[in-house]
Design a protein around this motif. Structure first.
Motif, PDB file in Angstrom:
ATOM      1  N   ARG A   3     -17.520  21.567   0.777  1.00 14.76           N
ATOM      2  CA  ARG A   3     -17.727  22.748   0.540  1.00 14.76           C
ATOM      3  C   ARG A   3     -15.752  22.083  -0.486  1.00 14.76           C
ATOM      4  O   ARG A   3     -15.566  22.418   0.121  1.00 14.76           O
ATOM      5  N   HIS A   4     -15.723  23.014  -1.744  1.00 14.63           N
ATOM      6  CA  HIS A   4     -14.837  23.135  -2.857  1.00 14.63           C
ATOM      7  C   HIS A   4     -14.430  23.883  -2.389  1.00 14.63           C
ATOM      8  O   HIS A   4     -14.015  24.976  -0.724  1.00 14.63           O
ATOM      9  N   TYR A  33     -13.852  32.279  -6.991  1.00 15.24           N
ATOM     10  CA  TYR A  33     -14.433  33.408  -7.650  1.00 15.24           C
ATOM     11  C   TYR A  33     -15.901  32.734  -7.984  1.00 15.24           C
ATOM     12  O   TYR A  33     -17.157  33.318  -8.061  1.00 15.24           O
ATOM     13  N   ASP A  34     -16.072  31.415  -8.363  1.00  9.01           N
ATOM     14  CA  ASP A  34     -17.237  30.469  -7.633  1.00  9.01           C
ATOM     15  C   ASP A  34     -18.177  30.511  -6.358  1.00  9.01           C
ATOM     16  O   ASP A  34     -19.481  31.193  -5.960  1.00  9.01           O
ATOM     17  N   ALA A  35     -16.977  30.842  -5.351  1.00  8.87           N
ATOM     18  CA  ALA A  35     -17.300  30.692  -4.127  1.00  8.87           C
ATOM     19  C   ALA A  35     -17.897  32.553  -4.034  1.00  8.87           C
ATOM     20  O   ALA A  35     -18.511  32.911  -2.746  1.00  8.87           O
ATOM     21  N   PHE A 170      -7.723  24.104  -4.412  1.00 14.62           N
ATOM     22  CA  PHE A 170      -8.860  24.941  -4.634  1.00 14.62           C
ATOM     23  C   PHE A 170     -10.334  23.836  -5.131  1.00 14.62           C
ATOM     24  O   PHE A 170     -11.066  24.142  -4.318  1.00 14.62           O
ATOM     25  N   LEU A 171     -10.004  23.505  -5.875  1.00 17.08           N
ATOM     26  CA  LEU A 171     -10.415  22.035  -6.951  1.00 17.08           C
ATOM     27  C   LEU A 171     -10.797  21.565  -5.668  1.00 17.08           C
ATOM     28  O   LEU A 171     -12.160  20.013  -5.828  1.00 17.08           O
ATOM     29  N   SER A 172      -9.956  20.750  -4.553  1.00 13.90           N
ATOM     30  CA  SER A 172     -10.826  19.780  -3.406  1.00 13.90           C
ATOM     31  C   SER A 172     -11.876  19.915  -2.985  1.00 13.90           C
ATOM     32  O   SER A 172     -12.539  21.326  -2.812  1.00 13.90           O
TER      33      SER A 172
END
Length: 572
Positions: A3-4, A33-35, A170-172
């Motif tokens: 999961r990011h 916001y993607d999630a 957030f991007l990890s």
């Protein structure tokens, strides 16, 4: 499953019972916001037009649901909009979770002076109005930090918390499972020590003229059944603070309404004549203590609060009961079973006479046909149309005063929200948005002055987009009334920067594609309210009101003295 950080955050919120987030996107939080876009069946994001709104809306959501409210904003200028809402929540002990994104952590040397776009020390800026602040340094502890923050917000004395999440977190990605938890408050309830409880029972049962003072702690603890039983079983009159308003139904014979400068005269009489005061969830604030002149030294004071730091901070209690309001009241009710105790008939007669006297005075004002419209008459028109499941939100300033003293709540519970934590303008409409999302299908009437409503006009687009059943009633007297009154009463009555000009807010609403009305006669207001409540749609009712009506009794008295000569002391 990898999961990011956005998914880790969203899934952690969901597993803590969070259903709504109020906010506005920014580039650093795109993973969040993607999630959110992939979890729409479990969590709803409400796009607002100004991040300030998000804080107030999350606050209202929490007050109404008994769960933590959540809001988010982007790094820098988004985060700088949160202090107003944070201050209100902090001072009102309302748990909200504020999520702010941040630049990648390797950009720390670029933050100063905005070398990196929107950079700045935002966490330190938010600290003064947060119970705790948290920075997330890695995705491995993201879920743990968010869970800990929610726990901090809803335990002990509730309050807002801030979690800052950098873009690189957030991007990890991680395979760690998000944590689960509870976001309801109070999360943990504790009872008072038996030794102190015995002292309180002795004081209470020896009283000749007892009263109960219901503060905001009754609402936070949801101790409605317990306070009603105590009052009704032992015939103890009740007064409330503004945030405690609704602790009992105000048409109850034993309820004298709000205590304080924005309250009823009969509540003051009862407070002044009481020999024993049982104060619950009360912080001894300016309004309800008549600027710290009450209670007097000769009155016995029993204080119940979840925060032991309140005991002796401003006033010494004769008995301090540290515990959750609902649990301590249950203890008191259990102990009183073995006592033959009840307020005297003489005391109850005083209460009856004083309340009837105030109701006659209030009704004379509330059914006024004067033009310009008296605000108290507009309040009565609202009361006459409200249903049992409807809500009222109020703005700061005179709006809170009109609702505090003149709006009678006919049911017990959190039916009205007033911004008494910070008393800042611009909260009524955001509060209403939070209520509307917390209680789908309920109708909300948002009362504000024209000065306060001007803060939120952009959010009419949000109301229209979401079709929220919020009726905005704007008391339009073309002035900043509180400031104008105090300027008139002091400094030889010189007025400066208080005249707003008169605007047709109903017509402005129409430009957003919603119903707008401009009302100049009180007879027209009731039918319009009835129609809009029946339809259940967003609308704005602009009511032209009299600037020389004030809800504060001290202001009225000072103005009468001024007409007879100079006011002897400053009247703020």
């Amino acid at each position: 499953m990898q999961r990011h950080g956005g998914y880790v955050l969203v899934d952690t919120l969901i597993r803590h019972g969070v259903t709504h987030v109020f906010g506005m996107p920014g580039g650093q939080a795109n993973a969040f916001y993607d999630a959110l876009s992939q979890r729409k069946d479990q969590i709803t994001h409400i796009l607002i037009r100004d991040e300030t709104t998000a804080g107030f809306a999350a606050d209202a959501f929490s007050r109404v649901t008994g769960r933590i409210g959540v809001c988010d904003a982007t790094v820098g200028p988004g985060a700088t909009k949160f202090p107003s809402g944070l201050m209100e929540a902090y001072n009102s002990s309302v748990p909200i979770l504020v999520l702010v994104s941040d630049h990648p952590q390797n950009s720390v040397l670029l933050q100063q002076y905005g070398r990196i776009s929107q950079g700045g020390n935002q966490l330190d800026m938010l600290k003064p109005f947060a119970k705790e602040t948290f920075h997330v340094p890695s995705i491995e502890i993201l879920s743990k930090v968010v869970s800990a923050a929610i726990h901090a917000a809803v335990t002990g004395r509730p309050g807002p918390v801030v979690v800052q999440i950098p873009q690189d977190v957030f991007l990890s990605t991680t395979e760690l499972e998000p944590l689960s938890g509870i976001s309801n408050h109070p999360k943990i309830r504790c009872a008072a020590p038996e030794s102190e409880l015995a002292k309180a029972i002795n004081l209470l049962t020896s009283a000749k003229r007892p009263i109960i003072l219901a503060g905001g702690g009754i609402q936070l603890s949801q101790a409605y059944n317990e306070i009603s039983q105590l009052s009704e079983n032992y015939k103890i009159p009740i007064v409330t603070t503004l945030t405690g308003k609704g602790s009992v139904a105000e048409n109850n014979d034993l309820c004298l309404g709000v205590l304080g400068e924005l309250g009823s005269p009969c509540a003051k009489v009862a407070a002044d004549q009481a020999d024993v005061i049982l104060a619950i969830g009360y912080k001894h604030s300016q309004n309800s203590s008549y600027r710290w002149t009450w209670p007097r030294d000769d009155q016995k004071f029993i204080h119940i609060d979840i925060d032991p730091a309140e005991f002796g901070r401003v006033i010494q209690a004769d008995v301090a009961l540290w515990g959750d309001a609902r649990e301590v009241l249950r203890q008191i009710l259990m102990e009183l079973r073995s006592y033959q105790f009840e307020s005297s008939k003489e005391w109850l007669n005083v209460i009856k006479v004083e309340k009837e006297k105030w109701l006659q005075e209030r009704n004379a004002e509330c059914y006024s046909k004067n033009n310009p419209i008296w605000p108290q008459a507009a309040v009565q028109a609202i009361v006459d149309q409200l249903g049992e499941n409807d809500f009222i939100t109020c703005d700061a300033g005179f709006s809170s005063g009109w609702a505090g003293a003149f709006l009678e709540l006919k049911r017990q519970g959190r039916q009205i929200l007033l911004p008494r934590g910070a008393a800042g303008l611009g909260s009524s409409l955001p509060f209403a948005m939070g209520v509307a999302m917390a209680r789908p299908g309920s109708r909300v009437v948002a009362i504000s002055g024209d000065g306060a409503f001007s803060y939120n006009i952009g959010e009419l687009a949000t109301l229209k987009q979401l079709n929220l059943p919020i009726i905005n009633v704007v008391f339009n007297n073309a002035v900043l009334a509180w400031s104008k009154w105090t300027q008139q009463l002091n400094f030889e009555g010189n007025n400066q920067s208080v005249e707003l000009g008169s605007y047709e807010f109903g017509s402005i609403a129409e430009s957003y594609g919603m119903i707008g009305e401009n009302v100049r006669n009180i007879e027209d207001l009731g039918p319009i309210l009835k129609r809009e409540l029946a339809i259940g749609r967003p609308s704005v009712i602009n009511v032209y009101t009299d600037e020389w009506q004030a809800p504060t009794m001290p202001y009225r008295q000072a103005m009468e003295k001024k007409k007879q000569g100079a006011v002897s002391k400053q009247a703020y």
